[in-house]
Motif scaffolding. Structure first.
Motif, PDB file in Angstrom:
ATOM      1  N   UNK A 219       3.950  -3.073  -6.142  1.00  0.00           N
ATOM      2  CA  UNK A 219       4.165  -4.016  -7.252  1.00  0.00           C
ATOM      3  C   UNK A 219       4.424  -3.307  -8.570  1.00  0.00           C
ATOM      4  N   UNK A 220       4.304  -1.987  -8.581  1.00  0.00           N
ATOM      5  CA  UNK A 220       4.487  -1.209  -9.809  1.00  0.00           C
ATOM      6  C   UNK A 220       5.972  -0.973 -10.071  1.00  0.00           C
ATOM      7  N   UNK A 221       6.314  -0.899 -11.338  1.00  0.00           N
ATOM      8  CA  UNK A 221       7.679  -0.519 -11.710  1.00  0.00           C
ATOM      9  C   UNK A 221       7.860   0.968 -11.416  1.00  0.00           C
ATOM     10  N   UNK A 222       9.104   1.393 -11.348  1.00  0.00           N
ATOM     11  CA  UNK A 222       9.386   2.820 -11.103  1.00  0.00           C
ATOM     12  C   UNK A 222       8.755   3.676 -12.194  1.00  0.00           C
ATOM     13  N   UNK A 223       8.837   3.222 -13.410  1.00  0.00           N
ATOM     14  CA  UNK A 223       8.275   3.973 -14.532  1.00  0.00           C
ATOM     15  C   UNK A 223       6.759   4.126 -14.385  1.00  0.00           C
ATOM     16  N   UNK A 224       6.100   3.036 -13.976  1.00  0.00           N
ATOM     17  CA  UNK A 224       4.648   3.083 -13.817  1.00  0.00           C
ATOM     18  C   UNK A 224       4.262   3.982 -12.634  1.00  0.00           C
TER      19      UNK A 224
ATOM     20  N   UNK B 236      -1.530  14.077   3.786  1.00  0.00           N
ATOM     21  CA  UNK B 236      -1.670  13.511   2.436  1.00  0.00           C
ATOM     22  C   UNK B 236      -2.407  12.177   2.516  1.00  0.00           C
ATOM     23  N   UNK B 237      -2.082  11.352   3.521  1.00  0.00           N
ATOM     24  CA  UNK B 237      -2.764  10.067   3.692  1.00  0.00           C
ATOM     25  C   UNK B 237      -4.264  10.270   3.866  1.00  0.00           C
ATOM     26  N   UNK B 238      -4.643  11.269   4.661  1.00  0.00           N
ATOM     27  CA  UNK B 238      -6.073  11.554   4.876  1.00  0.00           C
ATOM     28  C   UNK B 238      -6.739  11.986   3.574  1.00  0.00           C
ATOM     29  N   UNK B 239      -6.037  12.800   2.777  1.00  0.00           N
ATOM     30  CA  UNK B 239      -6.594  13.220   1.483  1.00  0.00           C
ATOM     31  C   UNK B 239      -6.788  12.027   0.567  1.00  0.00           C
ATOM     32  N   UNK B 240      -5.778  11.164   0.490  1.00  0.00           N
ATOM     33  CA  UNK B 240      -5.878   9.987  -0.376  1.00  0.00           C
ATOM     34  C   UNK B 240      -7.030   9.091   0.064  1.00  0.00           C
ATOM     35  N   UNK B 241      -7.135   8.869   1.358  1.00  0.00           N
ATOM     36  CA  UNK B 241      -8.206   7.997   1.858  1.00  0.00           C
ATOM     37  C   UNK B 241      -9.584   8.598   1.619  1.00  0.00           C
TER      38      UNK B 241
ATOM     39  N   UNK C 257       0.837  -1.203   0.000  1.00  0.00           N
ATOM     40  CA  UNK C 257       0.000   0.000   0.000  1.00  0.00           C
ATOM     41  C   UNK C 257       0.870   1.252   0.000  1.00  0.00           C
ATOM     42  N   UNK C 258       0.489   2.226  -0.804  1.00  0.00           N
ATOM     43  CA  UNK C 258       1.277   3.450  -0.993  1.00  0.00           C
ATOM     44  C   UNK C 258       1.535   4.204   0.309  1.00  0.00           C
ATOM     45  N   UNK C 259       0.549   4.267   1.190  1.00  0.00           N
ATOM     46  CA  UNK C 259       0.684   5.065   2.408  1.00  0.00           C
ATOM     47  C   UNK C 259       1.780   4.512   3.318  1.00  0.00           C
ATOM     48  N   UNK C 260       1.773   3.223   3.535  1.00  0.00           N
ATOM     49  CA  UNK C 260       2.800   2.615   4.375  1.00  0.00           C
ATOM     50  C   UNK C 260       4.143   2.515   3.678  1.00  0.00           C
ATOM     51  N   UNK C 261       4.098   2.173   2.409  1.00  0.00           N
ATOM     52  CA  UNK C 261       5.327   1.963   1.642  1.00  0.00           C
ATOM     53  C   UNK C 261       6.147   3.239   1.512  1.00  0.00           C
TER      54      UNK C 261
ATOM     55  N   UNK D  83      -8.647  -0.767 -11.910  1.00  0.00           N
ATOM     56  CA  UNK D  83      -7.908  -1.112 -13.141  1.00  0.00           C
ATOM     57  C   UNK D  83      -6.970   0.021 -13.542  1.00  0.00           C
ATOM     58  N   UNK D  84      -7.408   1.255 -13.337  1.00  0.00           N
ATOM     59  CA  UNK D  84      -6.596   2.420 -13.699  1.00  0.00           C
ATOM     60  C   UNK D  84      -5.458   2.638 -12.705  1.00  0.00           C
ATOM     61  N   UNK D  85      -5.776   2.550 -11.420  1.00  0.00           N
ATOM     62  CA  UNK D  85      -4.790   2.792 -10.364  1.00  0.00           C
ATOM     63  C   UNK D  85      -5.290   2.166  -9.079  1.00  0.00           C
ATOM     64  N   UNK D  86      -4.468   1.290  -8.507  1.00  0.00           N
ATOM     65  CA  UNK D  86      -4.814   0.677  -7.227  1.00  0.00           C
ATOM     66  C   UNK D  86      -3.693   0.983  -6.239  1.00  0.00           C
ATOM     67  N   UNK D  87      -3.947   1.917  -5.327  1.00  0.00           N
ATOM     68  CA  UNK D  87      -2.939   2.307  -4.349  1.00  0.00           C
ATOM     69  C   UNK D  87      -2.527   1.148  -3.448  1.00  0.00           C
TER      70      UNK D  87
END
Length: 159
Positions: A96-101, A47-52, A36-40, A87-91
């Motif tokens: 698991x995403x590459x740096x480019x992605x 920012x975490x509150x905004x994302x959630x 998960x992006x927030x922990x990672x 499908x578009x973006x899963x935080x």
């Protein structure tokens, strides 16, 4: 005329009841993982509150389902939105995403938020907390650009 109207209303009511028993979309609500992006990224609380509040319902494996997500045909529509959003973006899968992605998704996220295409305008009336102010958008933009710079630095040291 009243009799015809009564039959039409009765038919609509009966159809509404019947569709409640048609296959419901699967509700996914998985525990937060290390990907998960927030922990990672050790995202700060603001920012975490905004994302959630603004993103996670459609772009993570931890959506909050409102009461009306149990009522057909709304549950089909909501399920479709969540599936498309993931499908578009899963935080929840950020790790698991590459740096480019990751870089591309951050760029797209800022672009969509600045254009006010995200959160979806039809989502906001029922989710007032998801609406981002100009100040919040600016903070999100700065955060995303800083993360993009970190990604660029990472890939530069790897090469």
């Amino acid at each position: 005329m009243k009799k015809i109207l009564r039959y039409i209303l009765l038919f609509v009511f009966f159809a509404f009841v019947v569709i409640q028993f048609i296959k419901r979309p699967e509700k996914i609500n998985e525990p937060v993982t290390d990907n998960d992006i927030i922990g990672l990224l050790n995202v700060d609380k603001e920012i975490a509150a905004m994302l959630k509040a603004s993103c996670y319902d459609c772009h993570s494996n931890q959506p909050r389902y409102p009461w009306y997500a149990n009522v057909a045909p709304l549950n089909w529509w909501i399920g479709d939105h969540i599936e498309h959003g993931r499908d578009e973006l899963n935080f929840s899968l950020w790790g698991t995403f590459t740096a480019r992605r990751r870089d591309h998704k951050l760029e797209e996220m800022v672009e969509m938020v600045e254009k006010r295409e995200m959160p979806l305008p039809n989502y906001l009336p029922m989710h007032k907390e998801a609406k981002l102010s100009d100040e919040q958008i600016e903070k999100l933009r700065k955060w995303a650009n800083a993360e993009r710079a970190n990604i660029a630095a990472e890939t530069e040291t790897e090469n």
